[in-house]
Design a protein around this motif. Structure first.
Motif, PDB file in Angstrom:
ATOM      1  N   GLN A 148       0.911  -1.182  -0.075  1.00 59.79           N
ATOM      2  CA  GLN A 148       0.129   0.041  -0.127  1.00 59.79           C
ATOM      3  C   GLN A 148       0.715   1.348  -0.220  1.00 59.79           C
ATOM      4  O   GLN A 148       2.190   1.342   0.415  1.00 59.79           O
ATOM      5  N   GLY A 149       0.384   2.317  -0.653  1.00 61.36           N
ATOM      6  CA  GLY A 149       1.007   3.652  -0.683  1.00 61.36           C
ATOM      7  C   GLY A 149       2.002   3.669  -1.621  1.00 61.36           C
ATOM      8  O   GLY A 149       1.737   2.976  -2.548  1.00 61.36           O
ATOM      9  N   ASP A 150       3.057   4.459  -1.602  1.00 58.30           N
ATOM     10  CA  ASP A 150       4.191   4.625  -2.401  1.00 58.30           C
ATOM     11  C   ASP A 150       4.903   3.263  -2.628  1.00 58.30           C
ATOM     12  O   ASP A 150       5.620   2.753  -1.889  1.00 58.30           O
ATOM     13  N   TRP A 151       4.703   2.655  -4.005  1.00 66.18           N
ATOM     14  CA  TRP A 151       5.356   1.554  -4.374  1.00 66.18           C
ATOM     15  C   TRP A 151       6.144   1.538  -5.564  1.00 66.18           C
ATOM     16  O   TRP A 151       5.502   2.245  -6.653  1.00 66.18           O
TER      17      TRP A 151
END
Length: 116
Positions: free
Chosen positions: A84-87
């Motif tokens: 989840q999030g910045d990947w």
């Protein structure tokens, strides 16, 4: 039972530049993403020191949907890499190795695979 034998077996299948020095055995039971989704149970599931996944399946009896089940099983460790999030979407390799006690090959006249 014998981690060194498994490492030797996998290394015999992999190219020389991609040899494994250590493996960690993982839980072979993978739950679905939701309550209604089917789970996957691997015969052997392990991970290299580079976080690459190795699924080893042994199949004695023929199955009609073996190809689709194999794709479904191999997709599980890929999906589980999602963050989840910045990947950055850089996925670790997943190797799906199958040992069969029957002949499995592609029918040249169709796009389907046959089990003989």
């Amino acid at each position: 039972m014998n981690k060194e034998l498994l490492i030797d077996f996998l290394n015999s299948l992999l190219p020389p530049y991609h040899q494994i020095s250590n493996l960690t055995f993982r839980n072979p039971d993978t739950l679905g993403l939701s309550v209604s989704e089917r789970r996957a149970i691997f015969d052997i599931f392990c991970e290299s020191e580079k976080k690459e996944s190795f699924i080893i399946e042994m199949q004695k009896a023929e199955q009609l949907n073996f190809k689709d089940r194999s794709v479904y099983y191999a997709a599980r460790p890929i999906v589980n890499q999602g963050l989840q999030g910045d990947w950055d979407y850089k996925l670790k390799a997943v190797y799906f190795i199958v040992i069969l006690d029957f002949l499995y090959d592609k029918d040249p006249n169709t796009e389907s695979f046959l089990i003989r």
